[in-house]
Design a protein around this motif. Structure first.
Motif, mmCIF file in Angstrom:
data_model
loop_
_atom_site.group_PDB
_atom_site.id
_atom_site.type_symbol
_atom_site.label_atom_id
_atom_site.label_comp_id
_atom_site.label_asym_id
_atom_site.label_seq_id
_atom_site.Cartn_x
_atom_site.Cartn_y
_atom_site.Cartn_z
ATOM 1 N N THR A 1 41.014 48.455 42.342
ATOM 2 C CA THR A 1 40.067 48.324 41.228
ATOM 3 C C THR A 1 39.078 49.497 41.144
ATOM 4 O O THR A 1 38.929 50.268 42.084
ATOM 5 C CB THR A 1 39.253 47.023 41.370
ATOM 6 N N ASP B 1 38.711 52.649 35.949
ATOM 7 C CA ASP B 1 38.736 52.780 34.489
ATOM 8 C C ASP B 1 37.948 53.976 33.967
ATOM 9 O O ASP B 1 38.458 54.751 33.153
ATOM 10 C CB ASP B 1 38.193 51.498 33.840
ATOM 11 N N LYS C 1 39.595 57.259 32.110
ATOM 12 C CA LYS C 1 39.273 57.525 30.700
ATOM 13 C C LYS C 1 38.781 58.962 30.522
ATOM 14 O O LYS C 1 39.092 59.626 29.527
ATOM 15 C CB LYS C 1 38.221 56.528 30.204
ATOM 16 N N LYS D 1 41.779 61.224 30.597
ATOM 17 C CA LYS D 1 42.533 61.111 29.345
ATOM 18 C C LYS D 1 41.814 61.831 28.212
ATOM 19 O O LYS D 1 42.449 62.523 27.394
ATOM 20 C CB LYS D 1 42.742 59.636 28.997
ATOM 21 N N ASP E 1 44.657 48.631 38.890
ATOM 22 C CA ASP E 1 44.721 47.550 37.908
ATOM 23 C C ASP E 1 44.218 47.986 36.535
ATOM 24 O O ASP E 1 43.951 47.162 35.669
ATOM 25 C CB ASP E 1 43.939 46.326 38.404
ATOM 26 N N SER E 2 44.119 49.287 36.308
ATOM 27 C CA SER E 2 43.674 49.814 35.016
ATOM 28 C C SER E 2 44.785 49.704 33.979
ATOM 29 O O SER E 2 45.960 49.494 34.317
ATOM 30 C CB SER E 2 43.263 51.281 35.165
ATOM 31 N N ASP E 3 44.411 49.857 32.707
ATOM 32 C CA ASP E 3 45.377 49.873 31.616
ATOM 33 C C ASP E 3 46.431 50.946 31.890
ATOM 34 O O ASP E 3 46.081 52.109 32.122
ATOM 35 C CB ASP E 3 44.628 50.202 30.310
ATOM 36 N N PRO E 4 47.721 50.602 31.875
ATOM 37 C CA PRO E 4 48.778 51.574 32.171
ATOM 38 C C PRO E 4 48.780 52.798 31.257
ATOM 39 O O PRO E 4 49.352 53.835 31.613
ATOM 40 C CB PRO E 4 50.067 50.758 31.988
ATOM 41 N N SER E 5 48.133 52.692 30.092
ATOM 42 C CA SER E 5 48.077 53.854 29.192
ATOM 43 C C SER E 5 47.170 54.960 29.751
ATOM 44 O O SER E 5 47.168 56.081 29.255
ATOM 45 C CB SER E 5 47.569 53.436 27.810
ATOM 46 N N MET E 6 46.429 54.631 30.809
ATOM 47 C CA MET E 6 45.513 55.610 31.406
ATOM 48 C C MET E 6 46.231 56.596 32.335
ATOM 49 O O MET E 6 45.656 57.585 32.755
ATOM 50 C CB MET E 6 44.408 54.897 32.199
ATOM 51 N N ARG F 1 58.132 55.029 33.662
ATOM 52 C CA ARG F 1 56.787 54.507 33.924
ATOM 53 C C ARG F 1 56.618 54.090 35.381
ATOM 54 O O ARG F 1 55.523 54.114 35.914
ATOM 55 C CB ARG F 1 56.518 53.285 33.028
#
Length: 322
Positions: free
Chosen positions: A101, A104, A108, A111, A125-130, A299
């Motif tokens: 954890t 995020d 970000k 990204k 556990d972050s959004d996989p799009s990151m 992925r």
């Protein structure tokens, strides 16, 4: 007007020259090289040392300019390193997260800066799009393999089989998942009971310390399941100092299959090891090249691994690379 155009062209040429010079620095790779910022967990185990060596050697072999940071098992150090990589405008960032954890914000930031991120060895556990991909073992499957060996080994047990568990770093993906997989499988035999479970922080010293305490608190330990070889090796010292025989009085299951662990298995002090391959450098550099070239990558990329009993360890040891 012509003067302005010539001046702009000269400025562009100078900028390109400066960029080429930067590419030539550091690892000694040629112009146009890829710069990879890599943040490592630390050097807490033989596995991690082998993993670091693999990454450094394979980066050099691939002509990739590697900026390496050791987090010393502290998330704040790792986040600071990633932010430093962002400021340095590296081409790709890769890291093996200390815990699951709390990533995020920095992901970000990466990204937003347009820098792709690759996870190695451990998940978040972050959004996989990151991040673009995750390269590493299936830790739940490793735990299941450990549990299945014990289920098979204990199939004729008439009474309770008391298990103590040395968990990895609190909050780390392998600690969470190896526990989950193991406990999921041993439910098949109601005689198998985990009577104590405590973190040994993935280190040999802490493994010994915690096992000493467990031996004092519990006089009826039948099995030790350690989430890595180093904790298991530390526990072996504690077991021997208590006047017991590791591998006989207390059966031992570990994960990793580094040389020291494999030697203990060959010697009969460990009974079973589930492999977790640390040599991820080659695969990582191939991924970095593809990501930098905007080529598609899977992925989730799982490493190939096996299991070892005593005879298999004896056969594998002479050519073991880690």
């Amino acid at each position: 007007m012509l003067r302005r155009i010539l001046a702009a062209a000269a400025s562009t040429a100078l900028a390109l020259t400066a960029l080429t010079a930067c590419g030539d620095s550091g690892s000694g790779s040629g112009s146009g090289s890829i710069t990879l910022g890599f943040s490592q967990v630390g050097a807490e185990s033989g596995w991690r040392t082998a993993n670091t060596k693999s990454i450094k050697e394979e980066a050099k072999a691939a002509g990739i300019d590697l900026k390496f940071a050791d987090a010393q098992q502290k998330q704040e150090n790792q986040i600071a390193a990633i932010r430093s990589f962002i400021k340095q405008k590296v081409d790709v960032i890769a890291f093996s997260p200390v815990v699951v954890t709390g990533w995020d914000a920095v992901l970000k930031e990466a990204k937003a800066a347009g820098i792709p991120v690759v996870l190695t060895d451990r998940a978040v556990d972050s959004d996989p799009s990151m991040y673009v991909t995750f390269l590493g073992s299936d830790f739940v499957e490793e735990g299941k393999k450990a549990g299945q060996w014990l289920v098979d080994e204990s199939k004729d047990a008439k009474g309770p089989v008391n298990i103590v568990q040395l968990e990895g770093t609190v909050g780390a993906a392998p600690a969470i998942d190896r526990k989950k997989g193991f406990e999921e499988v041993i439910k098949a035999n109601p005689n198998l009971k985990v009577i104590a479970s405590q973190s040994g922080e993935f280190t040999r010293a802490k493994g010994k310390e915690v096992m000493q305490a467990l031996l004092k608190a519990h006089k009826d330990i039948d099995v030790l399941y350690a989430h890595n070889d180093d904790m298991g090796l530390g526990a072996i010292q504690a077991i021997e100092e208590a006047g017991l025989k590791p591998g006989e009085d207390i059966k031992i299951i570990t994960v990793d299959a580094v040389k020291d662990g494999m030697q203990a298995l060959a010697d009969g002090k460990i009974n079973f090891i589930v492999e977790c391959n640390p040599l991820l450098g080659g695969q990582l550099m191939e991924i970095v090249k593809k990501v930098n070239a905007d080529e598609p990558v899977e992925r989730r990329i799982i490493t190939e691994e096996t299991v070892f009993d005593q005879e298999a360890a004896k056969k594998a040891l002479p050519t073991r690379k880690y």
